[in-house]
Motif scaffolding. Sequence first.
Motif, PDB file in Angstrom:
ATOM      1  N   PRO A   1       0.826  -1.215   0.000  1.00  0.00           N
ATOM      2  CA  PRO A   1       0.000   0.000   0.000  1.00  0.00           C
ATOM      3  C   PRO A   1       0.857   1.261   0.000  1.00  0.00           C
ATOM      4  CG  PRO A   1      -0.764  -1.577   1.652  1.00  0.00           C
ATOM      5  CD  PRO A   1       0.555  -2.080   1.135  1.00  0.00           C
ATOM      6  N   ALA A   2       0.379   2.266  -0.701  1.00  0.00           N
ATOM      7  CA  ALA A   2       1.095   3.530  -0.789  1.00  0.00           C
ATOM      8  C   ALA A   2       0.936   4.342   0.489  1.00  0.00           C
ATOM      9  CB  ALA A   2       0.585   4.322  -1.985  1.00  0.00           C
ATOM     10  N   ALA A   3      -0.172   4.165   1.194  1.00  0.00           N
ATOM     11  CA  ALA A   3      -0.445   4.954   2.388  1.00  0.00           C
ATOM     12  C   ALA A   3      -0.100   4.154   3.644  1.00  0.00           C
ATOM     13  CB  ALA A   3      -1.909   5.354   2.435  1.00  0.00           C
ATOM     14  N   THR A   4       0.438   4.862   4.626  1.00  0.00           N
ATOM     15  CA  THR A   4       0.761   4.245   5.912  1.00  0.00           C
ATOM     16  C   THR A   4       0.144   5.087   7.015  1.00  0.00           C
ATOM     17  OG1 THR A   4       2.847   3.424   5.020  1.00  0.00           O
ATOM     18  CG2 THR A   4       2.645   3.493   7.415  1.00  0.00           C
TER      19      THR A   4
ATOM     20  N   ALA B   1      -8.979   3.676   3.055  1.00  0.00           N
ATOM     21  CA  ALA B   1      -8.860   2.258   2.716  1.00  0.00           C
ATOM     22  C   ALA B   1      -9.873   1.843   1.646  1.00  0.00           C
ATOM     23  CB  ALA B   1      -9.025   1.399   3.963  1.00  0.00           C
ATOM     24  N   GLU B   2     -10.972   2.583   1.511  1.00  0.00           N
ATOM     25  CA  GLU B   2     -11.923   2.296   0.432  1.00  0.00           C
ATOM     26  C   GLU B   2     -11.331   2.650  -0.930  1.00  0.00           C
ATOM     27  OE1 GLU B   2     -15.563   4.314   1.374  1.00  0.00           O
ATOM     28  OE2 GLU B   2     -16.184   2.768   2.791  1.00  0.00           O
ATOM     29  N   ASP B   3     -10.423   3.622  -0.961  1.00  0.00           N
ATOM     30  CA  ASP B   3      -9.780   4.043  -2.206  1.00  0.00           C
ATOM     31  C   ASP B   3      -8.575   3.179  -2.562  1.00  0.00           C
ATOM     32  OD1 ASP B   3     -11.576   6.094  -2.641  1.00  0.00           O
ATOM     33  OD2 ASP B   3     -10.337   7.572  -1.602  1.00  0.00           O
ATOM     34  N   HIS B   4      -7.794   2.792  -1.557  1.00  0.00           N
ATOM     35  CA  HIS B   4      -6.580   2.014  -1.777  1.00  0.00           C
ATOM     36  C   HIS B   4      -6.154   1.380  -0.455  1.00  0.00           C
ATOM     37  CE1 HIS B   4      -4.486   5.350   0.162  1.00  0.00           C
ATOM     38  NE2 HIS B   4      -5.171   6.139  -0.646  1.00  0.00           N
ATOM     39  N   PRO B   5      -5.405   0.281  -0.519  1.00  0.00           N
ATOM     40  CA  PRO B   5      -4.957  -0.362   0.723  1.00  0.00           C
ATOM     41  C   PRO B   5      -4.096   0.575   1.567  1.00  0.00           C
ATOM     42  CG  PRO B   5      -4.663  -1.831  -1.132  1.00  0.00           C
ATOM     43  CD  PRO B   5      -5.032  -0.485  -1.700  1.00  0.00           C
ATOM     44  N   VAL B   6      -4.232   0.437   2.878  1.00  0.00           N
ATOM     45  CA  VAL B   6      -3.502   1.272   3.830  1.00  0.00           C
ATOM     46  C   VAL B   6      -2.753   0.354   4.794  1.00  0.00           C
ATOM     47  CG1 VAL B   6      -3.748   2.962   5.695  1.00  0.00           C
ATOM     48  CG2 VAL B   6      -5.243   3.100   3.692  1.00  0.00           C
ATOM     49  N   THR B   7      -1.454   0.611   4.969  1.00  0.00           N
ATOM     50  CA  THR B   7      -0.687  -0.117   5.972  1.00  0.00           C
ATOM     51  C   THR B   7      -0.909   0.551   7.322  1.00  0.00           C
ATOM     52  OG1 THR B   7       1.012  -0.748   4.383  1.00  0.00           O
ATOM     53  CG2 THR B   7       1.629  -0.823   6.701  1.00  0.00           C
ATOM     54  N   VAL B   8      -1.273  -0.256   8.306  1.00  0.00           N
ATOM     55  CA  VAL B   8      -1.452   0.242   9.665  1.00  0.00           C
ATOM     56  C   VAL B   8      -0.287  -0.304  10.487  1.00  0.00           C
ATOM     57  CG1 VAL B   8      -2.952   0.286  11.694  1.00  0.00           C
ATOM     58  CG2 VAL B   8      -3.958   0.277   9.391  1.00  0.00           C
ATOM     59  N   THR B   9       0.588   0.610  10.934  1.00  0.00           N
ATOM     60  CA  THR B   9       1.754   0.191  11.703  1.00  0.00           C
ATOM     61  C   THR B   9       1.398   0.105  13.181  1.00  0.00           C
ATOM     62  OG1 THR B   9       2.519   2.476  11.942  1.00  0.00           O
ATOM     63  CG2 THR B   9       3.375   1.225  10.066  1.00  0.00           C
TER      64      THR B   9
ATOM     65  N   SER C   1     -10.431  -2.635   1.107  1.00  0.00           N
ATOM     66  CA  SER C   1     -11.836  -2.951   0.876  1.00  0.00           C
ATOM     67  C   SER C   1     -11.977  -4.417   0.460  1.00  0.00           C
ATOM     68  CB  SER C   1     -12.412  -2.049  -0.210  1.00  0.00           C
ATOM     69  OG  SER C   1     -11.844  -2.383  -1.459  1.00  0.00           O
ATOM     70  N   GLN C   2     -13.174  -4.944   0.657  1.00  0.00           N
ATOM     71  CA  GLN C   2     -13.478  -6.305   0.211  1.00  0.00           C
ATOM     72  C   GLN C   2     -13.293  -6.404  -1.300  1.00  0.00           C
ATOM     73  OE1 GLN C   2     -15.305  -8.780   2.303  1.00  0.00           O
ATOM     74  NE2 GLN C   2     -15.197 -10.299   0.689  1.00  0.00           N
ATOM     75  N   ARG C   3     -13.707  -5.361  -2.020  1.00  0.00           N
ATOM     76  CA  ARG C   3     -13.569  -5.315  -3.482  1.00  0.00           C
ATOM     77  C   ARG C   3     -12.107  -5.478  -3.884  1.00  0.00           C
ATOM     78  NH1 ARG C   3     -11.850  -0.931  -5.357  1.00  0.00           N
ATOM     79  NH2 ARG C   3     -12.783   0.336  -3.746  1.00  0.00           N
ATOM     80  N   GLU C   4     -11.208  -4.779  -3.207  1.00  0.00           N
ATOM     81  CA  GLU C   4      -9.775  -4.854  -3.495  1.00  0.00           C
ATOM     82  C   GLU C   4      -9.237  -6.247  -3.194  1.00  0.00           C
ATOM     83  OE1 GLU C   4      -5.977  -3.495  -4.663  1.00  0.00           O
ATOM     84  OE2 GLU C   4      -7.848  -2.370  -4.759  1.00  0.00           O
TER      85      GLU C   4
END
Length: 151
Positions: free
Chosen positions: A7-10, A27-35, A46-49
């Motif tokens: 994911p590009a976002a953290t 997270a609905e737009d793109h995967p997010v890393t949660v540190t 998202s489920q769609r992703e």
Amino acid sequence: MTMAYLPAATRRSSDLSKHAAEVFAEAEDHPVTVTRRDGESLVLMSQREAEARAGLLNFAAQLITVTLEDGGTLAERMSKPFPWMLALSPADRTTCAHELVDAARASFATDQPHLAIAELTSWQETAVAIAAGLRSVDVDWLDGGDVVARP
């Protein structure tokens, strides 16, 4: 070498608890890393992703199986896991096989699962339409009353 599918976002886990709606919207737009300080980072998507990625991996597994088989052309080998291809003409089967492989390569190279899935769906729906008796017809494209070349 860059890692695909990262994911590009953290975000920090504290962002998730303090600004949940904002993180979920992202997270609905793109995967997010949660540190997390106390554990391994997690990915929120998202489920769609997740389904798109699973679909691409399934498609890739089928393509790998096809490439490992002996005998026959690529189109003939691909008609086994994708029997709907048999509704296409031999020339279209060849085109379909090559376009599906190209779309899969592009999907993996760009981390965009929808490219391969859309190509697969498009060819499958075309085969279904042909099997249902729908044939292509010549279409005159109109622009202000003048016949123009197809865009």
